[in-house]
Design an enzyme around this catalytic site. Structure first.
Site, PDB file in Angstrom:
ATOM      1  N   SER A 144      -1.298  -8.836   5.700  1.00 57.19           N
ATOM      2  CA  SER A 144      -2.696  -8.773   5.233  1.00 57.19           C
ATOM      3  C   SER A 144      -3.030 -10.086   4.534  1.00 57.19           C
ATOM      4  O   SER A 144      -2.130 -10.853   4.170  1.00 57.19           O
ATOM      5  CB  SER A 144      -2.841  -7.627   4.234  1.00 57.19           C
ATOM      6  OG  SER A 144      -4.126  -7.631   3.640  1.00 57.19           O
ATOM      7  N   TYR A 159       0.130  -2.529  -3.002  1.00 57.94           N
ATOM      8  CA  TYR A 159      -0.197  -2.851  -1.611  1.00 57.94           C
ATOM      9  C   TYR A 159       0.075  -4.333  -1.354  1.00 57.94           C
ATOM     10  O   TYR A 159       0.768  -4.697  -0.396  1.00 57.94           O
ATOM     11  CB  TYR A 159      -1.666  -2.513  -1.328  1.00 57.94           C
ATOM     12  CG  TYR A 159      -2.133  -2.876   0.062  1.00 57.94           C
ATOM     13  CD1 TYR A 159      -1.752  -2.104   1.160  1.00 57.94           C
ATOM     14  CD2 TYR A 159      -2.943  -3.989   0.286  1.00 57.94           C
ATOM     15  CE1 TYR A 159      -2.176  -2.435   2.447  1.00 57.94           C
ATOM     16  CE2 TYR A 159      -3.369  -4.326   1.558  1.00 57.94           C
ATOM     17  CZ  TYR A 159      -2.986  -3.548   2.642  1.00 57.94           C
ATOM     18  OH  TYR A 159      -3.392  -3.883   3.906  1.00 57.94           O
TER      19      TYR A 159
END
Ligand code: NAD
Length: 262
Positions: A144, A159
């Protein structure tokens, strides 16, 4: 780049029932790959298989939770026994989990994100690499912008930590696996239109927000419009294909420049 680029090849895509995983599975199948569709939700995986067959491709549903060792071993064995080879792996399954201030985030919430995103990536690589060592192949890990270039997403600490760790694994393994002809790269998407936000638990966002706003929208290339699944799938296909045969240990940000702003 559609057609026969993956003819005769076998691919495994985790989290293939929706979003980027489904897009990647369809894209690889369009190029001629037989695709192992791994995930937890059978009905969604069957839907992906139906879509692949409607395009004239083929694949198999592999029911497994990426955080469960026994289930992952069985699923990878099932695919390898069926095809006798494994050429492409897309380690995509992941969750946003809980985004909250660090003093509010519960240990069980921490454990869940680590289990799916990090242990899941490890188990995917652990069980597939030994099947690829003889012939070589290409692994694409879906990381990401969070944890690699962007650190302003409110409360997304764990995350981001899993996404940073995925990139560290890619860089480390590029060296370890090069001698076996296995390439490994990371795709780091920015905001992409998928269902992932529906499965995000956000608490006390006010306490974690960073006061940075961009008046013209925060994705320079599109004026703020999120990317599409297909735009990510095309880059995954490039990294999976021979067109990237000299590329390994490399992150590619697919974000329209979003991560350069924050
Ligand atoms: P999504 O929720 O549509 O897809 C995730 C898939 O993973 C789902 O099919 C889900 O069933 C599966 N999954 C979740 N936990 C699993 C488990 N334990 N075992 C097996 N399968 C499991 O979301 P998406 O946006 O397509 O996300 C895919 C990947 O892309 C994730 O790793 C995510 O972190 C990454 N990503 C997404 C975005 C975005 O904006 N959508 C941005 C950056 C990175």
């Amino acid at each position: 780049m559609t057609g026969t680029e993956f003819e005769g090849k076998t691919a495994l895509v985790t989290g293939a029932g929706s979003g980027i995983g489904q897009g990647a599975a369809l894209r690889l199948a369009k190029g001629g790959a037989f695709v192992g569709l791994l995930g937890r939700t059978e009905s969604e995986l069957e839907e992906t298989l139906d879509l692949i067959r409607s395009l004239g491709g083929d694949g198999v549903v592999l029911l497994a939770d990426v955080s469960r060792e026994d289930e992952m071993e069985r699923a990878v064995d099932q695919l390898f026994d069926l095809r006798g080879r494994l050429d492409v792996v897309v380690a995509n399954a992941g969750i946003n989990g809980t985004w909250a201030p660090i003093d509010d985030l519960k240990p069980a919430e921490f454990d869940e994100t680590i289990a799916v995103n990090l242990r899941g990536t490890y188990l995917t690589l652990h069980h597939t690499v030994r099947r690829m060592k003889k012939r070589g192949g290409s692994i694409v890990v879906i990381s990401s912008i969070n944890g690699t270039r962007t650190f302003t997403t409110p409360g997304a600490t764990i995350y981001s930590a899993t996404k940073a760790a995925q990139l560290a694994m890619v860089l480390q393994l590029a060296l370890e696996l090069g001698r076996h002809g296995i390439r490994i790269n990371a795709v780091c998407p920015g905001a992409i239109e998928t269902e992932i936000d529906d499965n995000t638990h956000i608490r006390k966002q006010r306490q974690t927000e960073v006061p940075a706003k961009f008046p013209e929208g925060d994705i320079p290339l599109t004026g703020g419009v999120p990317g599409t699944i297909e735009e990510v799938a095309d880059v995954i296909a490039f990294l999976a294909s021979d067109a990237s045969r000299h590329v390994t240990g490399t992150p590619i940000w697919v974000d329209g420049g979003q991560s350069l702003l924050r």
